[in-house]
Design a protein around this motif. Structure first.
Motif, PDB file in Angstrom:
ATOM      1  N   PHE A  71      26.557 -47.616  44.869  1.00 29.19           N
ATOM      2  CA  PHE A  71      27.125 -46.252  44.503  1.00 29.19           C
ATOM      3  C   PHE A  71      27.787 -46.476  43.410  1.00 29.19           C
ATOM      4  CE2 PHE A  71      26.560 -45.575  49.275  1.00 29.19           C
ATOM      5  CZ  PHE A  71      25.672 -44.317  49.150  1.00 29.19           C
ATOM      6  N   ASP A  72      28.565 -47.570  43.060  1.00 31.16           N
ATOM      7  CA  ASP A  72      29.167 -47.919  41.851  1.00 31.16           C
ATOM      8  C   ASP A  72      28.233 -48.004  40.772  1.00 31.16           C
ATOM      9  OD1 ASP A  72      31.727 -47.692  43.125  1.00 31.16           O
ATOM     10  OD2 ASP A  72      31.870 -49.979  43.400  1.00 31.16           O
ATOM     11  N   ILE A  73      27.313 -49.089  41.179  1.00 31.69           N
ATOM     12  CA  ILE A  73      26.146 -49.137  40.010  1.00 31.69           C
ATOM     13  C   ILE A  73      25.517 -47.732  39.470  1.00 31.69           C
ATOM     14  CG2 ILE A  73      23.852 -49.905  39.450  1.00 31.69           C
ATOM     15  CD1 ILE A  73      24.712 -52.558  41.340  1.00 31.69           C
ATOM     16  N   ILE A  74      25.300 -46.960  40.368  1.00 34.07           N
ATOM     17  CA  ILE A  74      24.576 -45.558  39.972  1.00 34.07           C
ATOM     18  C   ILE A  74      25.642 -44.830  39.116  1.00 34.07           C
ATOM     19  CG2 ILE A  74      24.201 -43.407  41.108  1.00 34.07           C
ATOM     20  CD1 ILE A  74      22.602 -45.041  43.386  1.00 34.07           C
TER      21      ILE A  74
ATOM     22  N   LYS B  17      30.109 -58.801  40.429  1.00 32.07           N
ATOM     23  CA  LYS B  17      31.708 -59.168  40.021  1.00 32.07           C
ATOM     24  C   LYS B  17      31.663 -60.053  38.869  1.00 32.07           C
ATOM     25  CE  LYS B  17      32.456 -61.303  43.903  1.00 32.07           C
ATOM     26  NZ  LYS B  17      33.383 -62.035  44.800  1.00 32.07           N
ATOM     27  N   ASP B  18      30.843 -60.780  38.473  1.00 29.29           N
ATOM     28  CA  ASP B  18      30.670 -61.654  37.159  1.00 29.29           C
ATOM     29  C   ASP B  18      30.539 -60.657  35.934  1.00 29.29           C
ATOM     30  OD1 ASP B  18      31.191 -63.665  38.628  1.00 29.29           O
ATOM     31  OD2 ASP B  18      29.039 -64.549  38.552  1.00 29.29           O
ATOM     32  N   LYS B  19      29.638 -59.663  36.130  1.00 31.76           N
ATOM     33  CA  LYS B  19      29.554 -58.632  35.036  1.00 31.76           C
ATOM     34  C   LYS B  19      30.195 -57.488  34.862  1.00 31.76           C
ATOM     35  CE  LYS B  19      24.368 -59.890  34.953  1.00 31.76           C
ATOM     36  NZ  LYS B  19      24.225 -60.198  33.301  1.00 31.76           N
ATOM     37  N   ILE B  20      30.849 -57.157  35.898  1.00 35.41           N
ATOM     38  CA  ILE B  20      31.683 -55.727  35.873  1.00 35.41           C
ATOM     39  C   ILE B  20      32.591 -55.738  34.633  1.00 35.41           C
ATOM     40  CG2 ILE B  20      33.281 -56.127  37.611  1.00 35.41           C
ATOM     41  CD1 ILE B  20      31.641 -52.749  36.785  1.00 35.41           C
ATOM     42  N   GLY B  21      33.355 -56.926  34.412  1.00 32.48           N
ATOM     43  CA  GLY B  21      34.376 -57.002  33.331  1.00 32.48           C
ATOM     44  C   GLY B  21      33.937 -56.673  32.180  1.00 32.48           C
ATOM     45  N   SER B  22      32.799 -57.519  31.663  1.00 31.91           N
ATOM     46  CA  SER B  22      32.120 -57.296  30.423  1.00 31.91           C
ATOM     47  C   SER B  22      31.588 -55.951  30.351  1.00 31.91           C
ATOM     48  CB  SER B  22      31.080 -58.287  30.063  1.00 31.91           C
ATOM     49  OG  SER B  22      29.991 -58.408  31.155  1.00 31.91           O
ATOM     50  N   TRP B  23      30.889 -55.353  31.234  1.00 27.09           N
ATOM     51  CA  TRP B  23      30.400 -53.992  31.260  1.00 27.09           C
ATOM     52  C   TRP B  23      31.633 -53.082  30.881  1.00 27.09           C
ATOM     53  CZ3 TRP B  23      27.138 -54.025  36.224  1.00 27.09           C
ATOM     54  CH2 TRP B  23      25.995 -54.983  36.038  1.00 27.09           C
ATOM     55  N   GLN B  24      32.660 -52.990  31.722  1.00 26.08           N
ATOM     56  CA  GLN B  24      33.863 -52.252  31.277  1.00 26.08           C
ATOM     57  C   GLN B  24      34.359 -52.608  30.008  1.00 26.08           C
ATOM     58  OE1 GLN B  24      35.965 -53.168  35.183  1.00 26.08           O
ATOM     59  NE2 GLN B  24      35.739 -51.163  35.575  1.00 26.08           N
ATOM     60  N   GLU B  25      34.618 -53.693  29.598  1.00 22.76           N
ATOM     61  CA  GLU B  25      34.831 -54.010  28.257  1.00 22.76           C
ATOM     62  C   GLU B  25      34.120 -53.258  27.313  1.00 22.76           C
ATOM     63  OE1 GLU B  25      38.116 -55.380  26.033  1.00 22.76           O
ATOM     64  OE2 GLU B  25      38.045 -55.549  28.034  1.00 22.76           O
TER      65      GLU B  25
ATOM     66  N   ILE C 130      38.057 -48.208  35.460  1.00 25.29           N
ATOM     67  CA  ILE C 130      38.604 -48.708  36.634  1.00 25.29           C
ATOM     68  C   ILE C 130      37.704 -48.795  37.674  1.00 25.29           C
ATOM     69  CG2 ILE C 130      40.104 -46.698  37.079  1.00 25.29           C
ATOM     70  CD1 ILE C 130      42.271 -48.420  37.810  1.00 25.29           C
ATOM     71  N   LEU C 131      37.577 -49.856  38.524  1.00 26.93           N
ATOM     72  CA  LEU C 131      36.604 -49.718  39.646  1.00 26.93           C
ATOM     73  C   LEU C 131      37.560 -50.531  40.544  1.00 26.93           C
ATOM     74  CD1 LEU C 131      33.948 -48.390  40.363  1.00 26.93           C
ATOM     75  CD2 LEU C 131      33.182 -50.633  39.619  1.00 26.93           C
ATOM     76  N   GLU C 132      37.348 -50.154  41.956  1.00 28.32           N
ATOM     77  CA  GLU C 132      38.070 -51.004  43.007  1.00 28.32           C
ATOM     78  C   GLU C 132      36.669 -51.619  43.609  1.00 28.32           C
ATOM     79  OE1 GLU C 132      40.176 -50.327  47.118  1.00 28.32           O
ATOM     80  OE2 GLU C 132      40.757 -49.086  45.553  1.00 28.32           O
ATOM     81  N   LEU C 133      36.923 -52.967  43.444  1.00 27.28           N
ATOM     82  CA  LEU C 133      35.510 -53.577  44.026  1.00 27.28           C
ATOM     83  C   LEU C 133      35.425 -53.549  45.402  1.00 27.28           C
ATOM     84  CD1 LEU C 133      35.216 -56.327  41.200  1.00 27.28           C
ATOM     85  CD2 LEU C 133      34.104 -54.256  41.457  1.00 27.28           C
ATOM     86  N   ARG C 134      34.366 -53.156  46.061  1.00 26.21           N
ATOM     87  CA  ARG C 134      34.036 -53.156  47.369  1.00 26.21           C
ATOM     88  C   ARG C 134      32.724 -53.469  47.628  1.00 26.21           C
ATOM     89  NH1 ARG C 134      37.387 -47.970  48.866  1.00 26.21           N
ATOM     90  NH2 ARG C 134      39.397 -49.062  48.966  1.00 26.21           N
TER      91      ARG C 134
ATOM     92  N   GLN D  89      41.045 -38.304  31.491  1.00 26.32           N
ATOM     93  CA  GLN D  89      39.889 -38.067  32.022  1.00 26.32           C
ATOM     94  C   GLN D  89      39.131 -39.504  32.391  1.00 26.32           C
ATOM     95  OE1 GLN D  89      37.663 -35.211  29.904  1.00 26.32           O
ATOM     96  NE2 GLN D  89      38.560 -33.565  30.797  1.00 26.32           N
ATOM     97  N   ASP D  90      38.980 -40.171  30.859  1.00 31.13           N
ATOM     98  CA  ASP D  90      38.226 -41.249  30.976  1.00 31.13           C
ATOM     99  C   ASP D  90      38.747 -42.440  31.654  1.00 31.13           C
ATOM    100  OD1 ASP D  90      36.328 -40.354  29.264  1.00 31.13           O
ATOM    101  OD2 ASP D  90      37.345 -41.043  27.374  1.00 31.13           O
ATOM    102  N   LYS D  91      39.970 -42.680  31.936  1.00 29.11           N
ATOM    103  CA  LYS D  91      40.615 -43.593  32.718  1.00 29.11           C
ATOM    104  C   LYS D  91      40.283 -43.678  34.311  1.00 29.11           C
ATOM    105  CE  LYS D  91      45.521 -41.918  33.171  1.00 29.11           C
ATOM    106  NZ  LYS D  91      46.727 -41.989  32.798  1.00 29.11           N
ATOM    107  N   LYS D  92      39.732 -42.642  34.515  1.00 25.86           N
ATOM    108  CA  LYS D  92      39.429 -42.516  35.887  1.00 25.86           C
ATOM    109  C   LYS D  92      37.884 -42.733  36.374  1.00 25.86           C
ATOM    110  CE  LYS D  92      42.607 -38.543  36.965  1.00 25.86           C
ATOM    111  NZ  LYS D  92      42.657 -37.036  36.952  1.00 25.86           N
ATOM    112  N   LYS D  93      37.001 -43.066  35.188  1.00 23.07           N
ATOM    113  CA  LYS D  93      35.787 -43.343  35.168  1.00 23.07           C
ATOM    114  C   LYS D  93      35.586 -45.037  35.601  1.00 23.07           C
ATOM    115  CE  LYS D  93      34.147 -39.735  32.186  1.00 23.07           C
ATOM    116  NZ  LYS D  93      33.400 -39.577  31.053  1.00 23.07           N
ATOM    117  N   PRO D  94      34.324 -45.008  36.430  1.00 24.17           N
ATOM    118  CA  PRO D  94      34.198 -46.554  36.689  1.00 24.17           C
ATOM    119  C   PRO D  94      33.995 -47.635  35.464  1.00 24.17           C
ATOM    120  CG  PRO D  94      32.316 -45.150  37.294  1.00 24.17           C
ATOM    121  CD  PRO D  94      33.354 -44.348  36.543  1.00 24.17           C
ATOM    122  N   GLY D  95      33.634 -46.852  34.373  1.00 27.77           N
ATOM    123  CA  GLY D  95      33.665 -47.904  33.251  1.00 27.77           C
ATOM    124  C   GLY D  95      35.174 -48.303  32.854  1.00 27.77           C
TER     125      GLY D  95
END
Length: 109
Positions: free
Chosen positions: A71-74, A12-20, A61-65, A53-59
């Motif tokens: 699976f999200d990491i993969i 949860k701490d890292k996903i924002g910077s990865w996406q950015e 947007i991602l619903e965090l569960r 197409q890109d806006k659907k990718k986990p990089g």
């Protein structure tokens, strides 16, 4: 393969910077494409298609569960958002689970 509390918090701490970082990469790709010597209409419609197409990718947007984290990491790895090196702060167990699951999924494809 439930992730540990430590891994979940770290994710949860890292996903924002990865996406950015991933979106910054996409922006640079869009800029390069827009500088191509193509008609404006071609650039406009191709860019619109790419963004759609890109806006659907986990990089992007991602619903965090927690239950979906592996699976999200993969998906993030497969889309080039992160590499296994980005998981160096995570537990050995998580990294091993990612490797095993990724091998299984690639084998089944």
């Amino acid at each position: 393969m439930e992730p540990s509390k430590k891994d979940w918090k770290l994710f949860k701490d890292k996903i924002g910077s990865w996406q950015e970082s991933y979106m910054e990469k996409l922006i640079k790709e869009y800029m390069t494409f827009l500088n191509d010597d193509l008609p404006a209409s071609t650039k406009f419609w191709e860019l619109e298609k790419k963004i759609k197409q890109d806006k659907k990718k986990p990089g992007v947007i991602l619903e965090l569960r927690k239950r979906d984290m592996l699976f999200d990491i993969i998906r993030l790895i497969n889309d080039g958002v992160i590499t296994m090196d980005n998981l160096s702060d995570f537990t050995d167990e998580l990294r091993e689970n990612v490797k095993v699951l990724q091998e299984r999924l690639n084998y089944e494809i």
